[in-house]
Scaffold this motif. Structure first.
Motif, PDB file in Angstrom:
ATOM      1  N   PRO A 183       0.809  -1.227   0.000  1.00 14.85           N
ATOM      2  CA  PRO A 183       0.000   0.000   0.000  1.00 14.85           C
ATOM      3  C   PRO A 183       0.838   1.272   0.000  1.00 14.85           C
ATOM      4  O   PRO A 183       0.432   2.295  -0.568  1.00 14.85           O
ATOM      5  CB  PRO A 183      -0.830  -0.120   1.285  1.00 14.85           C
ATOM      6  CG  PRO A 183      -0.889  -1.593   1.555  1.00 14.85           C
ATOM      7  CD  PRO A 183       0.445  -2.115   1.127  1.00 14.85           C
ATOM      8  N   THR A 184       2.007   1.203   0.638  1.00 15.44           N
ATOM      9  CA  THR A 184       2.890   2.372   0.664  1.00 15.44           C
ATOM     10  C   THR A 184       3.394   2.691  -0.736  1.00 15.44           C
ATOM     11  O   THR A 184       3.495   3.853  -1.130  1.00 15.44           O
ATOM     12  CB  THR A 184       4.092   2.134   1.601  1.00 15.44           C
ATOM     13  OG1 THR A 184       3.607   1.850   2.919  1.00 15.44           O
ATOM     14  CG2 THR A 184       4.992   3.363   1.664  1.00 15.44           C
ATOM     15  N   GLN A 185       3.683   1.641  -1.505  1.00 20.50           N
ATOM     16  CA  GLN A 185       4.138   1.832  -2.879  1.00 20.50           C
ATOM     17  C   GLN A 185       3.035   2.451  -3.743  1.00 20.50           C
ATOM     18  O   GLN A 185       3.305   3.296  -4.594  1.00 20.50           O
ATOM     19  CB  GLN A 185       4.558   0.490  -3.476  1.00 20.50           C
ATOM     20  CG  GLN A 185       5.817  -0.100  -2.863  1.00 20.50           C
ATOM     21  CD  GLN A 185       7.066   0.650  -3.287  1.00 20.50           C
ATOM     22  OE1 GLN A 185       7.379   0.724  -4.464  1.00 20.50           O
ATOM     23  NE2 GLN A 185       7.763   1.232  -2.326  1.00 20.50           N
ATOM     24  N   VAL A 186       1.803   2.031  -3.504  1.00 19.97           N
ATOM     25  CA  VAL A 186       0.658   2.587  -4.227  1.00 19.97           C
ATOM     26  C   VAL A 186       0.530   4.078  -3.933  1.00 19.97           C
ATOM     27  O   VAL A 186       0.312   4.899  -4.835  1.00 19.97           O
ATOM     28  CB  VAL A 186      -0.639   1.850  -3.847  1.00 19.97           C
ATOM     29  CG1 VAL A 186      -1.847   2.527  -4.489  1.00 19.97           C
ATOM     30  CG2 VAL A 186      -0.564   0.380  -4.271  1.00 19.97           C
ATOM     31  N   LYS A 187       0.672   4.427  -2.675  1.00 19.67           N
ATOM     32  CA  LYS A 187       0.615   5.839  -2.260  1.00 19.67           C
ATOM     33  C   LYS A 187       1.754   6.640  -2.916  1.00 19.67           C
ATOM     34  O   LYS A 187       1.542   7.757  -3.403  1.00 19.67           O
ATOM     35  CB  LYS A 187       0.721   5.937  -0.740  1.00 19.67           C
ATOM     36  CG  LYS A 187       0.831   7.368  -0.189  1.00 19.67           C
ATOM     37  CD  LYS A 187       0.971   7.379   1.316  1.00 19.67           C
ATOM     38  CE  LYS A 187       2.278   6.786   1.801  1.00 19.67           C
ATOM     39  NZ  LYS A 187       3.457   7.679   1.481  1.00 19.67           N
ATOM     40  N   ASP A 188       2.930   6.035  -2.950  1.00 18.44           N
ATOM     41  CA  ASP A 188       4.085   6.719  -3.531  1.00 18.44           C
ATOM     42  C   ASP A 188       3.921   6.935  -5.031  1.00 18.44           C
ATOM     43  O   ASP A 188       4.409   7.930  -5.582  1.00 18.44           O
ATOM     44  CB  ASP A 188       5.366   5.913  -3.251  1.00 18.44           C
ATOM     45  CG  ASP A 188       5.746   5.916  -1.775  1.00 18.44           C
ATOM     46  OD1 ASP A 188       5.209   6.765  -1.028  1.00 18.44           O
ATOM     47  OD2 ASP A 188       6.568   5.077  -1.366  1.00 18.44           O
TER      48      ASP A 188
END
Length: 422
Positions: A316-321
């Motif tokens: 999910p952090t990668q999606v946000k990034d």
């Protein structure tokens, strides 16, 4: 050929298997770190990427650079295919045009509407741009810039030494080329690589009219591909190649640009990324170099839109990034900085023109007038007009023509066959 077939074929048959295997090794991308695969590696390009890295890292996201030089993106595409094949795609990658749709069909691209909708991309972007950035109605890529391809770059000192004038038509061009050659200099700086050969070819095709160009190199109509106008296109190309030096094969485009910058050559056919090289060398447009539409193409415009596509991520952090990266790419700040360095123009019409030079402003004006006149065309040579399979087949024909005694009629016959490639 389906992209998955192309991926498998590339992975199995390439001579660079060892290199491909190395890029398949997990990159160990950590939280709040994005890995961006791109091929912006020349002087002006690298400077532009550094600015995007600064903006993203100011948002608390670490940039992991995955730069792959050479081949106008061919090497980067090979690396990307290998990574996707291994189930380890980068966070984002530089891909464009029909290739975005091909990757979308494989189900590996990420939906970034969450950045595009609040950013009002549909309102800001010309429809021809927004449609290219979407797959099945959803944004999957962020546009970085717009390049004009049909430019001719000139060293005015070389023209002066040769007693030649700035050409606007083919007769004027060949007159200038003859005079430069007689002065003991190289008339046309060129890199003998397939995409560079195709760049000159499509520019010559455009000089025979945007309508012809569209029918032949966008719609792939048999009558246009095999008719007398296409034979005329190859005849002109054959004459141009007589002004290219014997050391051209394999030369990178920026080294050809350097020949013009250093006064070893008079002219170069190349998109406006070449301006980034002139600018990086401290040269001033109108004084140290000239940017003029290629002969007989002043009222038309072939475009190449760079873009960054996002690949599906589990974290999910990668999606946000990814959304942070997409928003940064479309920000007025980045659009201005990047395009000032790269030589291209912003995709956003609301970016102030004050810092842009005469070449960029002419590009902006010409794009607007060409769009209005219906002479704005996608570049075949730069992956905007046809599938990668057709483009590759056309490259083979054009490069064979440039490096052999193939006749124009033979080239036309082979080009028509290439257009039917699946």
């Amino acid at each position: 050929m389906k992209l998955q077939q192309i991926i498998k074929s590339t992975f199995i048959t390439t001579a660079a298997t060892t290199a491909l295997l190395s890029v398949c090794i997990p990159a160990q991308v950590h939280a709040d770190e994005i890995e961006v695969l791109h091929y912006w590696t020349s002087g002006g390009e690298a400077k532009s990427v550094a600015e995007l890295k600064k903006i993203v890292e100011a948002k608390g996201v670490t940039w992991k650079d995955f730069a792959v030089a050479g081949g106008a993106g061919e090497n980067a595409t090979t690396a990307l295919k290998a990574r996707v094949m291994a189930g380890n795609p980068p966070t984002a990658a530089q891909i464009k045009g029909p290739a975005i749709q091909e990757w979308g069909q494989e189900g590996v691209l990420a939906n970034i509407d969450a950045a595009a909708i609040p950013g009002k991309w549909d309102t800001l972007l010309p429809k021809v741009v927004s449609n290219t950035m979407k797959y099945q109605g959803h944004y999957v890529a962020a546009p970085v810039n717009v390049h004009r391809v049909n430019w001719l770059w000139i060293n005015p000192e070389v023209l002066k030494k040769a007693g030649a004038k700035t050409p606007t038509t083919w007769p004027e061009f060949f007159d200038a080329a003859d005079k430069i050659k007689k002065a003991g200099l190289i008339a046309v700086a060129h890199g003998g690589q397939p995409w560079q050969d195709a760049t000159i070819f499509e520019t010559v095709a455009l000089s025979n009219g945007a309508d012809f160009y569209n029918k032949a190199l966008v719609k792939l109509e048999p009558a246009a591909l095999t008719g007398p106008t296409m034979i005329k296109t190859f005849d002109t190309l054959a004459k141009i190649k007589t002004y290219i030096d014997k050391d051209a094969p394999g030369r990178d485009w920026n080294l050809a640009t350097a020949m013009v910058i250093n006064g070893k050559a008079g002219m170069q056919f190349m998109g406006d990324w070449a301006k980034g090289e002139f600018t990086a060398a401290g040269k001033v447009p109108g004084k140290d170099f000239l940017c003029v539409p290629a002969p007989d193409t002043a009222k038309s415009y072939t475009y190449n839109i760079d873009s960054i596509a996002m690949f599906k991520q589990k974290d999910p952090t990668q999606v946000k990034d990814q959304l942070i990266l997409a928003t940064a790419i479309m920000s007025p700040q980045f659009q201005e900085i990047f395009n000032l360095n790269k030589g291209s123009i912003p995709v956003r019409p609301d970016v102030p023109r004050t810092k842009f030079d005469s070449c960029a402003i002419q590009s902006m004006n010409d794009m607007a007038s060409s769009n209005k006149a219906g002479t704005l065309e996608p570049s075949m040579a730069h992956g905007m007009a046809v599938s990668s399979a057709v483009q590759g087949a056309m490259f083979d024909v054009i490069t064979k023509f440039m490096n052999s005694n193939m006749t124009s009629q033979q080239a036309v016959t082979e080009l028509a066959k290439a257009a039917k490639t699946k």
